[in-house]
Design an enzyme around this catalytic site. Structure first.
Site, PDB file in Angstrom:
ATOM      1  N   TYR A 159      40.664  44.827  49.937  1.00  0.00           N
ATOM      2  CA  TYR A 159      39.248  45.077  49.651  1.00  0.00           C
ATOM      3  C   TYR A 159      38.391  44.040  50.364  1.00  0.00           C
ATOM      4  O   TYR A 159      38.621  42.841  50.231  1.00  0.00           O
ATOM      5  CB  TYR A 159      38.983  45.021  48.140  1.00  0.00           C
ATOM      6  CG  TYR A 159      37.599  45.538  47.831  1.00  0.00           C
ATOM      7  CD1 TYR A 159      37.404  46.876  47.520  1.00  0.00           C
ATOM      8  CD2 TYR A 159      36.495  44.711  47.934  1.00  0.00           C
ATOM      9  CE1 TYR A 159      36.134  47.377  47.310  1.00  0.00           C
ATOM     10  CE2 TYR A 159      35.218  45.199  47.728  1.00  0.00           C
ATOM     11  CZ  TYR A 159      35.042  46.533  47.412  1.00  0.00           C
ATOM     12  OH  TYR A 159      33.782  47.034  47.208  1.00  0.00           O
ATOM     13  N   GLN A 198      35.340  52.907  43.040  1.00  0.00           N
ATOM     14  CA  GLN A 198      35.889  54.162  43.580  1.00  0.00           C
ATOM     15  C   GLN A 198      36.913  53.887  44.677  1.00  0.00           C
ATOM     16  O   GLN A 198      37.924  54.602  44.787  1.00  0.00           O
ATOM     17  CB  GLN A 198      34.760  55.099  44.066  1.00  0.00           C
ATOM     18  CG  GLN A 198      33.850  54.563  45.174  1.00  0.00           C
ATOM     19  CD  GLN A 198      32.695  53.728  44.647  1.00  0.00           C
ATOM     20  OE1 GLN A 198      32.699  53.274  43.502  1.00  0.00           O
ATOM     21  NE2 GLN A 198      31.701  53.494  45.494  1.00  0.00           N
ATOM     22  N   ASN A 224      32.900  42.440  43.717  1.00  0.00           N
ATOM     23  CA  ASN A 224      31.936  42.182  42.641  1.00  0.00           C
ATOM     24  C   ASN A 224      32.539  42.537  41.273  1.00  0.00           C
ATOM     25  O   ASN A 224      33.736  42.811  41.165  1.00  0.00           O
ATOM     26  CB  ASN A 224      30.628  42.954  42.905  1.00  0.00           C
ATOM     27  CG  ASN A 224      30.850  44.475  42.902  1.00  0.00           C
ATOM     28  OD1 ASN A 224      31.873  44.964  42.407  1.00  0.00           O
ATOM     29  ND2 ASN A 224      29.901  45.197  43.451  1.00  0.00           N
ATOM     30  N   SER A 242      33.407  29.482  43.521  1.00  0.00           N
ATOM     31  CA  SER A 242      34.090  28.407  44.247  1.00  0.00           C
ATOM     32  C   SER A 242      33.799  27.024  43.653  1.00  0.00           C
ATOM     33  O   SER A 242      32.807  26.833  42.952  1.00  0.00           O
ATOM     34  CB  SER A 242      33.647  28.451  45.711  1.00  0.00           C
ATOM     35  OG  SER A 242      34.509  27.695  46.502  1.00  0.00           O
ATOM     36  N   GLN A 283      30.164  23.778  49.285  1.00  0.00           N
ATOM     37  CA  GLN A 283      30.559  24.688  48.208  1.00  0.00           C
ATOM     38  C   GLN A 283      29.348  25.233  47.478  1.00  0.00           C
ATOM     39  O   GLN A 283      29.296  26.396  47.119  1.00  0.00           O
ATOM     40  CB  GLN A 283      31.477  23.993  47.187  1.00  0.00           C
ATOM     41  CG  GLN A 283      32.851  23.686  47.721  1.00  0.00           C
ATOM     42  CD  GLN A 283      33.536  24.899  48.309  1.00  0.00           C
ATOM     43  OE1 GLN A 283      33.739  25.880  47.615  1.00  0.00           O
ATOM     44  NE2 GLN A 283      33.867  24.857  49.582  1.00  0.00           N
ATOM     45  N   HIS A 303      27.689  28.511  48.498  1.00  0.00           N
ATOM     46  CA  HIS A 303      28.400  29.779  48.356  1.00  0.00           C
ATOM     47  C   HIS A 303      27.724  30.705  47.350  1.00  0.00           C
ATOM     48  O   HIS A 303      27.628  31.909  47.557  1.00  0.00           O
ATOM     49  CB  HIS A 303      29.824  29.532  47.832  1.00  0.00           C
ATOM     50  CG  HIS A 303      30.854  29.551  48.903  1.00  0.00           C
ATOM     51  ND1 HIS A 303      31.086  30.647  49.677  1.00  0.00           N
ATOM     52  CD2 HIS A 303      31.722  28.611  49.342  1.00  0.00           C
ATOM     53  CE1 HIS A 303      32.051  30.382  50.541  1.00  0.00           C
ATOM     54  NE2 HIS A 303      32.456  29.152  50.374  1.00  0.00           N
ATOM     55  N   GLU A 360      39.798  23.983  42.493  1.00  0.00           N
ATOM     56  CA  GLU A 360      40.223  24.857  43.588  1.00  0.00           C
ATOM     57  C   GLU A 360      40.422  24.026  44.863  1.00  0.00           C
ATOM     58  O   GLU A 360      41.462  24.113  45.503  1.00  0.00           O
ATOM     59  CB  GLU A 360      39.135  25.910  43.806  1.00  0.00           C
ATOM     60  CG  GLU A 360      39.450  26.910  44.906  1.00  0.00           C
ATOM     61  CD  GLU A 360      38.248  27.792  45.239  1.00  0.00           C
ATOM     62  OE1 GLU A 360      37.105  27.431  44.840  1.00  0.00           O
ATOM     63  OE2 GLU A 360      38.448  28.822  45.909  1.00  0.00           O
ATOM     64  N   HIS A 361      39.428  23.225  45.215  1.00  0.00           N
ATOM     65  CA  HIS A 361      39.495  22.345  46.388  1.00  0.00           C
ATOM     66  C   HIS A 361      39.347  20.903  45.947  1.00  0.00           C
ATOM     67  O   HIS A 361      38.413  20.583  45.210  1.00  0.00           O
ATOM     68  CB  HIS A 361      38.353  22.634  47.365  1.00  0.00           C
ATOM     69  CG  HIS A 361      38.251  24.061  47.799  1.00  0.00           C
ATOM     70  ND1 HIS A 361      37.263  24.907  47.341  1.00  0.00           N
ATOM     71  CD2 HIS A 361      39.006  24.789  48.646  1.00  0.00           C
ATOM     72  CE1 HIS A 361      37.419  26.110  47.901  1.00  0.00           C
ATOM     73  NE2 HIS A 361      38.469  26.070  48.691  1.00  0.00           N
ATOM     74  N   ASP A 403      38.586  26.390  55.208  1.00  0.00           N
ATOM     75  CA  ASP A 403      38.027  27.729  55.005  1.00  0.00           C
ATOM     76  C   ASP A 403      38.225  28.618  56.225  1.00  0.00           C
ATOM     77  O   ASP A 403      38.305  29.835  56.111  1.00  0.00           O
ATOM     78  CB  ASP A 403      36.511  27.641  54.734  1.00  0.00           C
ATOM     79  CG  ASP A 403      36.215  27.254  53.301  1.00  0.00           C
ATOM     80  OD1 ASP A 403      37.108  27.418  52.455  1.00  0.00           O
ATOM     81  OD2 ASP A 403      35.084  26.800  53.035  1.00  0.00           O
ATOM     82  N   GLU A 444      74.119  40.036  19.219  1.00  0.00           N
ATOM     83  CA  GLU A 444      72.778  40.640  19.252  1.00  0.00           C
ATOM     84  C   GLU A 444      72.781  42.063  18.688  1.00  0.00           C
ATOM     85  O   GLU A 444      71.750  42.737  18.700  1.00  0.00           O
ATOM     86  CB  GLU A 444      72.226  40.627  20.686  1.00  0.00           C
ATOM     87  CG  GLU A 444      71.897  39.213  21.165  1.00  0.00           C
ATOM     88  CD  GLU A 444      71.209  39.180  22.525  1.00  0.00           C
ATOM     89  OE1 GLU A 444      71.036  40.254  23.146  1.00  0.00           O
ATOM     90  OE2 GLU A 444      70.834  38.075  22.961  1.00  0.00           O
ATOM     91  N   HIS A 464      76.272  47.673  24.959  1.00  0.00           N
ATOM     92  CA  HIS A 464      76.380  46.645  26.001  1.00  0.00           C
ATOM     93  C   HIS A 464      77.805  46.091  26.022  1.00  0.00           C
ATOM     94  O   HIS A 464      78.426  45.970  27.083  1.00  0.00           O
ATOM     95  CB  HIS A 464      75.410  45.490  25.721  1.00  0.00           C
ATOM     96  CG  HIS A 464      73.980  45.779  26.063  1.00  0.00           C
ATOM     97  ND1 HIS A 464      73.217  46.705  25.406  1.00  0.00           N
ATOM     98  CD2 HIS A 464      73.158  45.245  27.010  1.00  0.00           C
ATOM     99  CE1 HIS A 464      71.997  46.731  25.919  1.00  0.00           C
ATOM    100  NE2 HIS A 464      71.945  45.849  26.902  1.00  0.00           N
TER     101      HIS A 464
END
Lengths: 431, 431
Positions: free
Chosen positions: B130, B191, B214, B237, B259, B262, B327-328, B361, B415, B420
Site C-alpha cells: 500500500y 477498498q 491513513n 514518527s 522528525q 513529519h 523508533e530512532h 530514512d 495429557e 496421540h
C-alpha cells in the site's frame, strides 16, 4: 460424514474450494464483555483481579494466594508420575537444544564509503505466558511457549493460569519450573491478560503475552495488542497427510485421529494416489474410532471436517497441499526428502513413515505452536525470534556522509521534507 | 511549549511517566465504515472498487484504467529529475545490499537417536504494497517496503495507490519499477485493502499486505488480518537524541526538527548531561523553526510533544532511553559504540555526530519502517524475515522413534490424548 473427493472428477475444483473455505470456528463476539473486564482491572487493579478470577474460574483466591509460593511450585513435582517427569525432562532438553540453534546472529559490515552498518538482536525484558485451565492445561505447551523465551534471554517469565475449581495441573507447574519460570499466578481469562498488559500492584506488566486460550483470552490479547506484543491467535488444529499405498492403513488412520481428538473443529485430511488404500484408511478410521476414549470429539471432527482426497499421482498432491497450507503435513511416502521442494506452505513437515505428527507435539524438539487456518502461507510457528527484536545500526564517518549525503538531500527534497535535507546538509557545511 | 525536564528534580519521575504515557494518536473509530467498504468489495468486486475509488480518492478510474500499463510505468521516469533518479538508484542498490544479508539460513542436524531435525525458510507467494496518495506518497517508503520482499524471493508484488485527484507521484511509480514491481493499480483506501485480501476479477488476492496508510487503511488491515498477513501498524514518527555538550547545537536542532516536520503528532526528545548545551539546542530549534517550509507542522509537534531532558551524567540517560524505546535513537556522544551495551530497546540506532537519522530514512541501507510508540520493546523494523516463513522439519528413523516414542506416549497419556499416544505406539508395535 467425512468428505470424499476424487481429483479426476468434474466437480473436484468446486468441492476442493469449498473444503478450503470451510469456517471451523464460531465467531463468538465477546469483545464488549472483554473490554469491560480490561477496564475493570485497569481501574481497580488487584481487587478486580481477585473478584473476577473467583467469579469466572470458580477459583478461591485471595490477594495473599494469588501468587504461588516457591514451596508450592517445588511441591507440584510430587504429584506427578515419575515416568512422566522423566519424559518431561527429556522433552525440555530436546526443545531447548532445537531452539538454541535458532538464536539469530548479529551483523556488522563496513562498506566502500566507510559507513558501518549492521543490526543487533536483544531479548524482550519480560514475557507473560497464558496457560489454560482444566483439561486444556497442557504441560507440553508450557514447555513449547516458555523455553524459546528463556533461550532468547528473556529475564522475567510470568505464567498465569486459572485455578479452575481451585486446582492447577501439577505437571504444568512442574513444566514451568523446569523451563525456568519462577513467577506463577492463579489467574486466568481476560482479567489475567489485562493484568499482564497493564500491571497491578501485585503483578508487574510484561512486554509480550503468548500462549493459547479461549475466546475471552483471544479477544483480550487482541485488545491489548500494541500496548504489549502478542503471539498469533491459534485456531483449531489440522493435519494433512500425503500417503502412498505402501503405508500401513492403521498407522495413517491413527495419525488422522490424533488431530481429530483435539477438538470437534479440528481437521484431518488424507491425500493419496491409491483409491484402494484410501478405502482401507477410511475403514481403519472407523474401527479405531470405536474404541477411542475421546471418541465423541474425534468422531465429530472427522465427520464434519475430515476429508479423503484421491489424486492421480503423488505429484498432483503437492499443489493441493500448498493451497491447504496445513499446520501439520505428514509425507508418508517413499522419498519425502525428494518431495520437499514441491511444498511451499506448511507449518511443520513430518517426513517418512516413522514420523507421526504426535512425536513433534511432545518430544522431538521443534515447536508445536504452529500457524493454523491456512496462515502458514504467510506466518511461522513460535520460535526464539518471537522473543527477541532487532535494532538496526548505522555509523557514518565524515567521509561517508560526504559521499552519500547529497543523494539523501536530493530524495528528501523530492519528498518535500526540507528539515530532513537540512539535518544532512548541516554536516556537509552546505547550510 | 516543549517540555523541560530536570532529572535531578523532585517531580521528575512523575513528569517522565507522563511524557511516556502521552497519547499522540487520535482514535478515529472508522471500523464500522471500513467493514461496510470491505463487505461491498467482497460482494460486488471490481464494480465496487471503481465506484469507491472515484468517490473517496477523487480519482477518475474505469475498469480499463484500474491497472497501470507497462507503458505508463516506464514513462513515469520521464517526469522525474535526473539528479533524483540517480539518488533513487543509489538508495535501491544500498537497501538491497543491506537486506540481502538478512536472508536467514536453513538448518538441519541429526541427533544421537538418528532423528533428523531442522527448518526451512520459504518466501511468501505474493505481497500487496500500500502506498498512500498525495503528499504522503513517499518513494523512499516504496523502496523500503518492496525491496525486502523481492530479496526474500516473493514472486508477485502488487502495488496499490490512490490516484488522488487523478494523479500518482511519478517518483513512486519509478521506485516501484526499480524494486521490481510490475503490477500497479490506481486504487487506495479500505477498498484497495479489501481487494488485495479477497481478490476481485481484476486483482488476484495476495498473502500479505504491507505499507503505511491513513486511519481507514489501518482499520482495513486490522479487519483482514488472519485472511492475509499484515505488517505492524505504524504510529507517528519519533526521535530520541542523547547528546553531550561537544555537539554543534545547530546540528542537533536540525535532527530534532527532521522528525517534527513529519507530522504534528511526531515526537522529538533530547537528553543531555549539560544544561547550557540544552539551552543552546532549544534556542537553535526556535531559530531553525522560523525559516522551515513545514514550520506549522514542526512547530506544533515540538510544542505539543517535544521534550528536553537534562540528566546528571550520560550514564543516567540510558535507563530513560530504554523506557522510551524510541523508533530512532541518535547517540551523538564521544564513544557511541561503547554506549551501545547500555541500550536494550530502540528501533534503529544512529551512532556518532556524523550520522543524522535522515541518512537512514533515504540512502544508508537499513529499513526505515520501524516500531513506534514504545513497541520497540517487543518488535522490530521491517526486514526480509517479514516476507519469508519458516517450516520446521522432522524425520525419524525406526531407531529414533523406538528411543523417543515411549516418552511421547507418557506425555500424551498424561495429557489425556490417547489417540496421540496410539499413533506413536502403532510404530512401536505396542498397539
Amino acid at each position: 460424514m467425512r468428505r470424499w473427493l476424487d481429483a479426476t472428477s468434474d466437480g473436484f475444483e468446486a468441492a476442493f474450494t469449498e473444503l478450503l473455505g470451510m469456517k471451523r470456528e464460531t465467531d463468538e463476539d465477546v469483545s464488549a464483555a472483554v473490554r469491560g473486564i480490561i477496564k475493570d482491572v485497569r481501574s481497580r487493579g488487584d481487587a478486580a483481579l481477585v473478584e473476577l478470577s473467583n467469579k469466572f474460574d470458580r477459583a478461591d483466591v485471595t490477594l495473599e494466594t494469588l501468587r504461588l509460593t516457591e514451596g508450592e511450585i517445588a511441591a507440584a513435582r510430587e504429584d506427578c508420575a515419575p515416568k512422566t517427569l522423566v519424559a518431561l525432562e527429556t522433552a525440555a532438553r530436546r526443545i531447548e537444544d532445537y531452539h538454541r540453534r535458532q538464536l539469530p546472529p548479529d551483523a556488522s559490515y563496513t562498506d566502500e564509503t566507510g559507513a558501518k552498518l549492521g543490526w543487533r538482536f536483544t531479548p524482550l525484558d519480560s514475557v507473560g505466558l497464558y496457560v489454560p485451565g482444566g483439561t486444556a492445561s497442557y504441560p507440553s505447551s508450557v514447555l513449547m511457549n516458555a523455553i524459546p523465551a528463556v533461550v532468547a534471554g528473556v529475564k522475567r517469565l510470568v505464567m498465569v493460569t486459572p485455578a479452575s475449581g481451585g486446582r492447577i495441573n501439577p505437571l504444568s507447574i512442574e513444566a514451568a519450573r523446569l523451563a525456568g519460570v519462577t513467577e506463577i499466578y492463579r489467574i486466568g481469562g481476560a482479567q489475567a491478560v489485562a493484568a499482564l498488559a497493564y500491571g497491578t500492584k501485585t503483578i508487574q506488566a510484561v512486554d509480550k503475552i503468548v500462549g493459547p486460550g479461549n475466546a475471552y483470552v483471544a479477544a483480550a490479547k487482541r485488545e491489548v495488542f500494541g500496548t504489549v506484543g502478542i503471539d498469533s491467535v491459534a485456531g483449531p488444529s489440522e493435519i494433512l497427510i500425503i500417503a502412498d499405498a505402501a503405508n500401513n492403513p492403521d498407522w495413517i488412520a491413527a495419525d488422522l485421529l490424533s488431530q481429530a481428538e483435539h477438538d470437534m473443529s479440528a481437521q484431518s485430511i488424507l491425500i493419496t494416489d491409491d483409491a484402494d488404500f484410501a478405502h482401507a484408511v477410511d475403514a481403519a478410521v472407523e474401527k479405531a474410532l470405536a474404541v477411542l476414549p475421546r471418541k465423541s470429539i474425534a468422531e465429530a471432527s472427522w465427520r464434519d471436517y475430515g476429508a479423503i482426497i484421491v489424486v492421480e499421482s503423488l505429484a498432483a498432491a503437492a499443489p493441493l497441499a500448498n493451497r491447504i497450507a496445513a499446520e501439520h503435513l505428514e509425507l508418508a511416502i517413499a522419498d519425502p526428502e525428494g518431495y520437499l521442494p514441491l511444498i511451499r506452505h506448511a507449518g511443520a513437515i513430518f517426513l517418512g513413515r516413522h514420523t507421526p505428527e504426535a512425536m513433534g507435539d511432545y518430544i522431538a524438539g521443534p515447536n508445536h505452536v504452529l500457524p493454523t487456518a491456512r496462515t502458514a502461507r504467510f506466518s511461522s510457528g513460535l520460535s526464539v525470534l518471537d522473543f527477541v527484536k532487532r535494532t538496526t545500526l548505522l555509523s557514518l564517518t565524515p567521509g561517508a556522509i560526504a559521499t552519500l549525503g547529497p543523494q539523501a538531500i536530493a530524495l528528501a527534497e523530492a519528498e518535500g521534507l526540507s528539515a530532513h535535507a537540512r539535518s544532512v546538509a548541516k554536516r556537509l557545511g552546505d547550510d
